[in-house]
Design an enzyme around this catalytic site. Sequence first.
Site, PDB file in Angstrom:
ATOM      1  N   ARG A 269      91.673 -43.543  56.623  1.00  0.00           N
ATOM      2  CA  ARG A 269      93.049 -43.286  57.079  1.00  0.00           C
ATOM      3  C   ARG A 269      93.080 -42.125  58.054  1.00  0.00           C
ATOM      4  NH1 ARG A 269      96.083 -44.888  51.454  1.00  0.00           N
ATOM      5  NH2 ARG A 269      95.263 -47.005  51.507  1.00  0.00           N
TER       6      ARG A 269
ATOM      7  N   LYS B 107      86.935 -55.515  48.378  1.00  0.00           N
ATOM      8  CA  LYS B 107      86.993 -54.191  48.979  1.00  0.00           C
ATOM      9  C   LYS B 107      87.746 -53.234  48.071  1.00  0.00           C
ATOM     10  CE  LYS B 107      89.152 -52.009  52.864  1.00  0.00           C
ATOM     11  NZ  LYS B 107      90.053 -52.174  53.943  1.00  0.00           N
TER      12      LYS B 107
ATOM     13  N   GLU C  30      93.638 -64.174  43.296  1.00  0.00           N
ATOM     14  CA  GLU C  30      93.834 -63.899  44.727  1.00  0.00           C
ATOM     15  C   GLU C  30      92.828 -64.690  45.569  1.00  0.00           C
ATOM     16  OE1 GLU C  30      95.928 -62.442  46.553  1.00  0.00           O
ATOM     17  OE2 GLU C  30      97.013 -60.923  45.416  1.00  0.00           O
TER      18      GLU C  30
ATOM     19  N   TYR D 185      79.440 -48.660  57.483  1.00  0.00           N
ATOM     20  CA  TYR D 185      79.291 -47.636  58.522  1.00  0.00           C
ATOM     21  C   TYR D 185      77.827 -47.227  58.662  1.00  0.00           C
ATOM     22  CZ  TYR D 185      84.272 -47.691  57.777  1.00  0.00           C
ATOM     23  OH  TYR D 185      85.569 -48.119  57.657  1.00  0.00           O
TER      24      TYR D 185
ATOM     25  N   LYS E 153      91.631 -56.858  47.648  1.00  0.00           N
ATOM     26  CA  LYS E 153      91.649 -55.517  48.229  1.00  0.00           C
ATOM     27  C   LYS E 153      92.432 -54.614  47.283  1.00  0.00           C
ATOM     28  CE  LYS E 153      92.964 -52.805  52.213  1.00  0.00           C
ATOM     29  NZ  LYS E 153      93.397 -52.796  53.602  1.00  0.00           N
TER      30      LYS E 153
HETATM   31  C1  PBG Z   1      94.011 -51.512  57.058  1.00  0.00           C
HETATM   32  C2  PBG Z   1      92.656 -51.216  56.536  1.00  0.00           C
HETATM   33  C3  PBG Z   1      92.241 -50.146  55.708  1.00  0.00           C
HETATM   34  C4  PBG Z   1      90.849 -50.263  55.591  1.00  0.00           C
HETATM   35  C5  PBG Z   1      90.474 -51.404  56.297  1.00  0.00           C
HETATM   36  N1  PBG Z   1      91.607 -51.990  56.852  1.00  0.00           N
HETATM   37  C6  PBG Z   1      92.997 -49.019  55.143  1.00  0.00           C
HETATM   38  C7  PBG Z   1      93.976 -49.209  54.080  1.00  0.00           C
HETATM   39  O1  PBG Z   1      94.202 -50.302  53.555  1.00  0.00           O
HETATM   40  O2  PBG Z   1      94.603 -48.196  53.768  1.00  0.00           O
HETATM   41  C8  PBG Z   1      89.940 -49.332  54.860  1.00  0.00           C
HETATM   42  C9  PBG Z   1      88.533 -49.271  55.328  1.00  0.00           C
HETATM   43  C10 PBG Z   1      87.744 -48.117  54.831  1.00  0.00           C
HETATM   44  O3  PBG Z   1      88.186 -47.293  54.016  1.00  0.00           O
HETATM   45  O4  PBG Z   1      86.591 -48.002  55.285  1.00  0.00           O
HETATM   46  N2  PBG Z   1      94.928 -51.992  56.153  1.00  0.00           N
END
Ligand code: PBG
Length: 333
Positions: A214, A257, A242, A322, A204
């Site tokens: 957010r 991600k 990782e 989405y 991530k």
């Molecule tokens: C929580 C989380 C996030 C996303 C998924 N789980 C936000 C972040 O890490 O700031 C992002 C998902 C998206 O942008 O669609 N940690």
Amino acid sequence: MRRMNISRHDLVHRPRRLRSSDAIRSLVRETRLGVDDLIYPLFVVEGEGVREEISSLPGNYHLSIDRLLDEVEEVASLGIKGVILFGIPDQSQKDEKGSAAWAEDGIVQKACHSIKEEYPQLLVITDVCLCQYTIHGHCGVLEEGCLINDPTLDRLANVALTHAQAGADMVAPSDMMDGRVRAIRNRLDKACFKEVGIISYSAKYASGFYGPFREAAHSAPQEGDRSSYQMDPANSNEALREMELDVEEGADVIMIKPALSYLDIIRRAKDNFNLPIAAYNVSGEFSMVKAAAQKGWIDERRVALESLTSMKRAGADIIITYWAKDVVKWIKG
Ligand code: PBG
């Protein structure tokens, strides 16, 4: 050196032959996007009768549990096999620790119960993180502005356990703490939730593409950013490291991600691990296409399908998006 002297009339290889009609193109197509690839994210809020469109994610909603069930009905009837739940607690439920994240009557826990009661077949995945639940908006225990790894693990394991108790089929830790997959696996196993799987957000990245999420989840850090725990977008070998650790610690699925700017990482994951690979087509990847489409600059359907197909071509077995509901309608119609 002898020169190859082939005039254009002598061409033997003409790749265009295989592109000459819809029929042949469809026969030789290497990658197909299908309903079985997709997971739909859902945002659950407290209250009743709430169905508010998220302005940064057009076509996606903040849903209270009663309305969530209507949405799930639609998702299931489209043939989508799974959803991932994000809880958005009331501002008053947030605290320094993020304790609403592991409350038995927390928003995600309640949502899991309700969905599984009515739709036992639907795969319910939960996002395991603290950032929506802490006042400071960081994903763990914060001390003097620093996110402390090991004490965070216990909290994350608590969150995962309460999700499992509420009926989640899989938990998806998205915090990027070291050792969290093992901590969660141990806690679940001790409590006899051996069958509950872990989709780990293994690679991530600290990405600007989470911006619209957010806003949707009210989870922006109050101070600082997430660069001390999420990965540097410049790194690729580190992503493999990782993933390796998460596999060793017991992850069932590894996730990359964001997806679109990280297709090379998805491919490396696919080539290096014999585990299903998930890709998260994140909020910014979705919203930028939506915004450009609203301006008439881009054809949303075409670009969405192209993006998602690229993720699959890169090696993703599962795509969180989405667009999930739209995709099903598009590929059917
Ligand atoms: C929580 C989380 C996030 C996303 C998924 N789980 C936000 C972040 O890490 O700031 C992002 C998902 C998206 O942008 O669609 N940690």
